[in-house]
Design a protein around this motif. Sequence first.
Motif, PDB file in Angstrom:
ATOM      1  N   LEU A   5       1.208  -1.337  -0.008  1.00 47.34           N
ATOM      2  CA  LEU A   5       0.259  -0.037   0.193  1.00 47.34           C
ATOM      3  C   LEU A   5       1.067   1.391   0.190  1.00 47.34           C
ATOM      4  O   LEU A   5       0.991   1.841  -0.691  1.00 47.34           O
ATOM      5  N   HIS A   6       1.914   1.885   0.818  1.00 45.22           N
ATOM      6  CA  HIS A   6       3.097   2.370   0.802  1.00 45.22           C
ATOM      7  C   HIS A   6       3.742   2.875  -0.548  1.00 45.22           C
ATOM      8  O   HIS A   6       3.980   3.728  -0.733  1.00 45.22           O
ATOM      9  N   GLU A   7       3.968   1.354  -1.150  1.00 43.11           N
ATOM     10  CA  GLU A   7       4.241   1.671  -2.664  1.00 43.11           C
ATOM     11  C   GLU A   7       3.536   2.698  -3.488  1.00 43.11           C
ATOM     12  O   GLU A   7       4.212   3.091  -4.354  1.00 43.11           O
ATOM     13  N   LEU A   8       2.931   1.928  -3.927  1.00 42.28           N
ATOM     14  CA  LEU A   8       1.573   2.189  -4.643  1.00 42.28           C
ATOM     15  C   LEU A   8       1.511   4.059  -3.981  1.00 42.28           C
ATOM     16  O   LEU A   8       1.441   5.083  -5.227  1.00 42.28           O
ATOM     17  N   ALA A   9       0.885   4.418  -2.104  1.00 41.55           N
ATOM     18  CA  ALA A   9       1.543   6.011  -2.298  1.00 41.55           C
ATOM     19  C   ALA A   9       2.868   6.774  -3.083  1.00 41.55           C
ATOM     20  O   ALA A   9       2.180   7.444  -3.409  1.00 41.55           O
ATOM     21  N   ASP A  10       3.300   5.856  -2.665  1.00 43.71           N
ATOM     22  CA  ASP A  10       4.459   6.606  -2.525  1.00 43.71           C
ATOM     23  C   ASP A  10       4.832   6.634  -4.155  1.00 43.71           C
ATOM     24  O   ASP A  10       5.380   8.501  -5.295  1.00 43.71           O
ATOM     25  N   TRP A  11       4.679   6.108  -5.059  1.00 44.85           N
ATOM     26  CA  TRP A  11       3.882   6.358  -6.281  1.00 44.85           C
ATOM     27  C   TRP A  11       3.434   6.878  -6.953  1.00 44.85           C
ATOM     28  O   TRP A  11       3.573   8.193  -7.917  1.00 44.85           O
ATOM     29  N   LEU A  12       1.814   7.522  -7.021  1.00 42.20           N
ATOM     30  CA  LEU A  12       1.133   8.526  -6.656  1.00 42.20           C
ATOM     31  C   LEU A  12       1.680   9.371  -6.346  1.00 42.20           C
ATOM     32  O   LEU A  12       1.575  10.858  -6.506  1.00 42.20           O
ATOM     33  N   ARG A  13       2.400  10.076  -5.187  1.00 46.10           N
ATOM     34  CA  ARG A  13       2.652  10.972  -4.636  1.00 46.10           C
ATOM     35  C   ARG A  13       4.269  11.428  -6.029  1.00 46.10           C
ATOM     36  O   ARG A  13       4.250  13.057  -6.248  1.00 46.10           O
ATOM     37  N   ASP A  73      -6.535  17.111  -7.044  1.00 55.86           N
ATOM     38  CA  ASP A  73      -5.635  18.085  -7.607  1.00 55.86           C
ATOM     39  C   ASP A  73      -4.897  18.017  -8.638  1.00 55.86           C
ATOM     40  O   ASP A  73      -5.383  18.082  -9.875  1.00 55.86           O
ATOM     41  N   GLY A  74      -3.847  16.938  -8.587  1.00 57.81           N
ATOM     42  CA  GLY A  74      -3.056  16.171  -9.553  1.00 57.81           C
ATOM     43  C   GLY A  74      -3.591  15.579 -10.480  1.00 57.81           C
ATOM     44  O   GLY A  74      -3.350  15.470 -11.123  1.00 57.81           O
ATOM     45  N   PHE A  75      -4.710  14.757 -10.190  1.00 58.03           N
ATOM     46  CA  PHE A  75      -5.534  14.111 -10.811  1.00 58.03           C
ATOM     47  C   PHE A  75      -6.128  15.057 -12.269  1.00 58.03           C
ATOM     48  O   PHE A  75      -5.971  14.686 -13.145  1.00 58.03           O
ATOM     49  N   ASP A  76      -6.977  15.783 -11.390  1.00 53.88           N
ATOM     50  CA  ASP A  76      -7.466  16.826 -12.397  1.00 53.88           C
ATOM     51  C   ASP A  76      -6.589  17.721 -13.127  1.00 53.88           C
ATOM     52  O   ASP A  76      -6.960  17.759 -14.441  1.00 53.88           O
ATOM     53  N   LEU A  77      -5.206  17.980 -13.060  1.00 53.27           N
ATOM     54  CA  LEU A  77      -4.638  18.799 -13.422  1.00 53.27           C
ATOM     55  C   LEU A  77      -3.644  17.934 -14.505  1.00 53.27           C
ATOM     56  O   LEU A  77      -3.667  18.372 -16.388  1.00 53.27           O
ATOM     57  N   ALA A  78      -3.413  17.078 -14.338  1.00 51.63           N
ATOM     58  CA  ALA A  78      -2.855  15.714 -15.343  1.00 51.63           C
ATOM     59  C   ALA A  78      -3.665  14.292 -16.159  1.00 51.63           C
ATOM     60  O   ALA A  78      -2.403  13.803 -17.136  1.00 51.63           O
ATOM     61  N   LEU A  79      -5.012  14.643 -15.987  1.00 56.77           N
ATOM     62  CA  LEU A  79      -5.469  12.818 -16.305  1.00 56.77           C
ATOM     63  C   LEU A  79      -6.865  14.013 -16.750  1.00 56.77           C
ATOM     64  O   LEU A  79      -7.301  12.645 -17.467  1.00 56.77           O
ATOM     65  N   THR A  80      -7.401  14.910 -16.364  1.00 56.87           N
ATOM     66  CA  THR A  80      -8.612  15.352 -17.167  1.00 56.87           C
ATOM     67  C   THR A  80      -7.830  16.338 -18.303  1.00 56.87           C
ATOM     68  O   THR A  80      -7.287  16.064 -19.100  1.00 56.87           O
ATOM     69  N   THR A  81      -9.536  17.329 -18.561  1.00 52.09           N
ATOM     70  CA  THR A  81      -8.623  18.682 -19.748  1.00 52.09           C
ATOM     71  C   THR A  81      -7.357  19.348 -18.308  1.00 52.09           C
ATOM     72  O   THR A  81      -7.573  19.662 -17.495  1.00 52.09           O
ATOM     73  N   GLY A  82      -6.944  19.645 -19.876  1.00 52.85           N
ATOM     74  CA  GLY A  82      -6.092  20.991 -18.590  1.00 52.85           C
ATOM     75  C   GLY A  82      -4.328  20.503 -19.675  1.00 52.85           C
ATOM     76  O   GLY A  82      -4.822  19.778 -20.825  1.00 52.85           O
ATOM     77  N   PRO A  83      -3.618  20.387 -18.911  1.00 51.93           N
ATOM     78  CA  PRO A  83      -2.599  20.049 -18.929  1.00 51.93           C
ATOM     79  C   PRO A  83      -1.901  18.702 -19.707  1.00 51.93           C
ATOM     80  O   PRO A  83      -1.269  17.823 -19.196  1.00 51.93           O
ATOM     81  N   ASN A  84      -2.869  17.408 -19.744  1.00 53.70           N
ATOM     82  CA  ASN A  84      -2.768  16.386 -19.959  1.00 53.70           C
ATOM     83  C   ASN A  84      -2.500  15.528 -21.625  1.00 53.70           C
ATOM     84  O   ASN A  84      -2.422  15.692 -21.918  1.00 53.70           O
TER      85      ASN A  84
END
Length: 224
Positions: A5-13, A73-84
């Motif tokens: 679980l912590h490795e997944l969290a580190d990757w997301l961070r 916020d990071g999801f919105d910025l990188a994976l939706t509309t915007g600087p995707n």
Amino acid sequence: MTPTLHELADWLRAEFGEAQPLKRDGPPEVRKLALALEPADLPPEVDADALFLHRSLRVGEGWPGLGVLGVHDGFDLALTTGPNHRLARALGWRDVQAVVWKSELKGITATPPQQSWDELRAALHTELGGEDTSWPPADTSGPLRVALMNAMNPGVIEHVADGGVRVYLTGQLRPSASAAAHARGMGMIALGHRRSEDWGLRRLAAELRAAFPDLQTHVYGPTD
């Protein structure tokens, strides 16, 4: 190896700049990860070791025993509309440039490989599954420089139009900015807020599987 679980969290961070992606502790190893945009999209019981929720604030005490991961916020910025940039790569866009408006990163401009308005819309529909509404640019000849933006107001429309953008892509149409777009002869495609988030969630699941080959993922939507 099965990720923790912590490795997944580190990757997301690292990927999305989320300060605290681990919202609730759970089993140390995660073989199965359920992903949803919000708790309401999940069934009462989930066959998983942990959850990923784009909007995790309402998870409360639901799904006891499961770890909870979240990025907003990071999801919105990188994976939706915007600087995707992920969507730009998926669509084969070229000459991708950042759009900074009032000192904030608001999106990207790019040149798609399609040569016509109909071909551009078809490519977007294939990738994202449709649109909410659209209208073509006043002049459909020549390269269709596009802007993929997470904001829509007259000022930012003027800004990208001055940079050569002829088609504006965003999540939801803002009527107050429509007149500015029409005045500049700019085409518009409102891709849909939920539709773009769904694309981002599926993309996230695929990237997690690539990063952690032993991880199984299941993406949930409103109908699951």
